[in-house]
Enzyme design. Structure first.
Site, mmCIF file in Angstrom:
data_model
loop_
_atom_site.group_PDB
_atom_site.id
_atom_site.type_symbol
_atom_site.label_atom_id
_atom_site.label_comp_id
_atom_site.label_asym_id
_atom_site.label_seq_id
_atom_site.Cartn_x
_atom_site.Cartn_y
_atom_site.Cartn_z
ATOM 1 N N VAL A 67 25.330 39.688 43.544
ATOM 2 C CA VAL A 67 25.559 40.524 44.738
ATOM 3 C C VAL A 67 24.664 41.763 44.776
ATOM 4 O O VAL A 67 24.488 42.368 45.829
ATOM 5 C CB VAL A 67 27.044 40.955 44.892
ATOM 6 C CG1 VAL A 67 27.941 39.768 45.147
ATOM 7 C CG2 VAL A 67 27.524 41.784 43.708
ATOM 8 N N TYR A 166 32.677 54.310 38.637
ATOM 9 C CA TYR A 166 33.521 53.275 39.250
ATOM 10 C C TYR A 166 34.276 53.856 40.443
ATOM 11 O O TYR A 166 34.290 53.280 41.541
ATOM 12 C CB TYR A 166 34.493 52.738 38.197
ATOM 13 C CG TYR A 166 35.367 51.593 38.663
ATOM 14 C CD1 TYR A 166 34.928 50.274 38.569
ATOM 15 C CD2 TYR A 166 36.638 51.820 39.187
ATOM 16 C CE1 TYR A 166 35.728 49.208 38.988
ATOM 17 C CE2 TYR A 166 37.439 50.778 39.609
ATOM 18 C CZ TYR A 166 36.985 49.471 39.502
ATOM 19 O OH TYR A 166 37.790 48.430 39.925
ATOM 20 N N LYS A 170 33.868 52.918 44.461
ATOM 21 C CA LYS A 170 34.998 52.421 45.261
ATOM 22 C C LYS A 170 35.276 53.349 46.453
ATOM 23 O O LYS A 170 35.687 52.878 47.515
ATOM 24 C CB LYS A 170 36.247 52.249 44.387
ATOM 25 C CG LYS A 170 36.088 51.174 43.295
ATOM 26 C CD LYS A 170 35.853 49.786 43.872
ATOM 27 C CE LYS A 170 35.867 48.694 42.801
ATOM 28 N NZ LYS A 170 35.599 47.349 43.347
HETATM 29 P P1 NAP Z 1 36.851 39.767 36.875
HETATM 30 O O1 NAP Z 1 37.979 38.892 36.434
HETATM 31 O O2 NAP Z 1 35.865 40.244 35.873
HETATM 32 O O3 NAP Z 1 36.089 39.014 38.072
HETATM 33 C C1 NAP Z 1 34.924 39.525 38.664
HETATM 34 C C2 NAP Z 1 33.934 38.384 38.836
HETATM 35 O O4 NAP Z 1 32.743 38.902 39.473
HETATM 36 C C3 NAP Z 1 33.495 37.811 37.489
HETATM 37 O O5 NAP Z 1 33.408 36.402 37.543
HETATM 38 C C4 NAP Z 1 32.139 38.447 37.298
HETATM 39 O O6 NAP Z 1 31.279 37.743 36.430
HETATM 40 C C5 NAP Z 1 31.625 38.428 38.715
HETATM 41 N N1 NAP Z 1 30.461 39.292 38.884
HETATM 42 C C6 NAP Z 1 30.104 40.384 38.155
HETATM 43 N N2 NAP Z 1 28.946 40.883 38.575
HETATM 44 C C7 NAP Z 1 28.523 40.082 39.584
HETATM 45 C C8 NAP Z 1 27.387 40.076 40.410
HETATM 46 N N3 NAP Z 1 26.408 40.989 40.268
HETATM 47 N N4 NAP Z 1 27.276 39.132 41.355
HETATM 48 C C9 NAP Z 1 28.233 38.181 41.497
HETATM 49 N N5 NAP Z 1 29.330 38.122 40.728
HETATM 50 C C10 NAP Z 1 29.490 39.061 39.786
HETATM 51 O O7 NAP Z 1 37.407 41.071 37.582
HETATM 52 P P2 NAP Z 1 38.588 41.342 38.642
HETATM 53 O O8 NAP Z 1 39.521 42.278 38.015
HETATM 54 O O9 NAP Z 1 39.077 40.083 39.226
HETATM 55 O O10 NAP Z 1 37.747 42.186 39.704
HETATM 56 C C11 NAP Z 1 37.518 41.782 41.027
HETATM 57 C C12 NAP Z 1 37.397 43.027 41.884
HETATM 58 O O11 NAP Z 1 38.637 43.726 41.874
HETATM 59 C C13 NAP Z 1 36.344 44.017 41.398
HETATM 60 O O12 NAP Z 1 35.644 44.536 42.511
HETATM 61 C C14 NAP Z 1 37.180 45.114 40.746
HETATM 62 O O13 NAP Z 1 36.540 46.358 40.757
HETATM 63 C C15 NAP Z 1 38.396 45.086 41.635
HETATM 64 N N6 NAP Z 1 39.597 45.695 41.048
HETATM 65 C C16 NAP Z 1 40.138 45.190 39.896
HETATM 66 C C17 NAP Z 1 41.277 45.808 39.374
HETATM 67 C C18 NAP Z 1 41.935 45.319 38.102
HETATM 68 O O14 NAP Z 1 42.811 46.012 37.596
HETATM 69 N N7 NAP Z 1 41.572 44.155 37.591
HETATM 70 C C19 NAP Z 1 41.824 46.909 40.012
HETATM 71 C C20 NAP Z 1 41.245 47.383 41.176
HETATM 72 C C21 NAP Z 1 40.130 46.762 41.688
HETATM 73 P P3 NAP Z 1 31.159 38.287 34.901
HETATM 74 O O15 NAP Z 1 32.507 38.096 34.295
HETATM 75 O O16 NAP Z 1 30.101 37.421 34.317
HETATM 76 O O17 NAP Z 1 30.796 39.753 34.981
#
Ligand code: NAP
Length: 255
Positions: A67, A166, A170
């Site tokens: 992305v 971060y 956001k």
């Molecule tokens: P996750 O399980 O790590 O999933 C994120 C996915 O995005 C992973 O497969 C990751 O691959 C992929 N990714 C990373 N960099 C990328 C890139 N440059 N292009 C395309 N794909 C990419 O994390 P998640 O917690 O589900 O996070 C999803 C979203 O929710 C994020 O935007 C995060 O900031 C947001 N969020 C999460 C939380 C929380 O508590 N988990 C809270 C608030 C917001 P890799 O694993 O190889 O990096």
């Protein structure tokens, strides 16, 4: 009973956590055509298998996507539109965790890397999706976009966990959501954001100690962290007609 969602979905970061759960939730509520992007194609296979074991009639296109790369985003959206003819629902979810350190200890390269994925990445995807959605008939669904922000897009992070980059990224996601929601509303494109609290995914659980986890959960009224599907289901709501008068909103889902 008719399905809440009908059409084609484009989801970034769909190989893991919230993105994977969102695809599964969208399928449970009627989406049959999926263009799924992630930097890791192997993880996308897991999502495809899970979708296919959940419903036999889904059509899933997997796209290797970075992305933070302009050409990669442009190609991904073009591939999705070429296969399915349109994008009805876009979830800009891909993200990474950032440096957990006070500003004086953070290198500019760390700041830039975080921004390139978590802020530039969302803008690049939103721009390509808007370009595609503007070509679609606004009297059907012009298109709905949900950006995955965070509660840290609304408030600052605590001094105990100084994730300044971060949180700044956001907040930026909230800005581009609120502004483009106003800009494109009259053209049939509806844009909102979701602001999750602490959710059990590799992004979070990989970065905290057991001691930290206990301290975090103590502060959550629901007495637990959220599950990825609890965000996925809220995204379904933001995609559906049930939220048809919501524009430029940041929906907090934090227990
Ligand atoms: P996750 O399980 O790590 O999933 C994120 C996915 O995005 C992973 O497969 C990751 O691959 C992929 N990714 C990373 N960099 C990328 C890139 N440059 N292009 C395309 N794909 C990419 O994390 P998640 O917690 O589900 O996070 C999803 C979203 O929710 C994020 O935007 C995060 O900031 C947001 N969020 C999460 C939380 C929380 O508590 N988990 C809270 C608030 C917001 P890799 O694993 O190889 O990096």
């Amino acid at each position: 009973m008719s399905a809440l969602l009908q059409g084609t979905a484009f989801v970034t970061g769909a190989g893991s956590g919230i993105g994977q759960a969102t695809a599964l939730c969208m399928a449970q509520h009627g989406v049959k055509r999926f263009a799924l992007g992630d930097i890791d194609l192997k993880k996308l296979d897991e999502t495809k298998n899970a979708l296919e074991s959940q419903s036999s009639d889904v059509d899933v296109l997997l796209i290797k996507l970075d992305v933070s790369n302009e050409d990669s985003v442009k190609e991904a959206v073009e591939k999705a539109a070429a296969k399915f003819g349109r994008i009805d629902y876009a979830v800009n979810n891909a993200g990474i965790s950032g440096p957990v350190a006070r500003t004086e200890s953070v290198a500019f390269s760390e700041w830039q890397h975080l921004m390139s994925v978590n802020l530039n990445g969302v803008w690049l995807c939103q721009r390509s999706e808007i370009l595609q959605m503007l070509k679609q008939d606004p009297h059907s669904t012009g298109g709905v976009i949900v950006n995955v922000a965070s509660v840290l897009g609304l408030i600052g992070a605590s001094g105990k966990s100084p994730v300044t980059a971060y949180s700044a990224a956001k907040h930026g996601v909230m800005g581009l959501t609120k502004t483009d929601a106003r800009v494109y509303a009259k053209e049939g494109i509806r844009i909102n954001a979701i602001c999750p609290g602490f959710i059990e995914t590799p992004l979070l659980t990989g970065t905290i100690s057991d001691e930290n986890r206990k301290a975090i959960v103590k502060e959550i009224p629901a007495d637990r962290m959220g599950k990825p599907e609890e965000i996925g289901n809220s995204i379904v709501y933001l995609m559906s007609h049930l939220s048809s008068f919501m524009y430029g909103h940041g929906l907090v889902v934090d227990g």
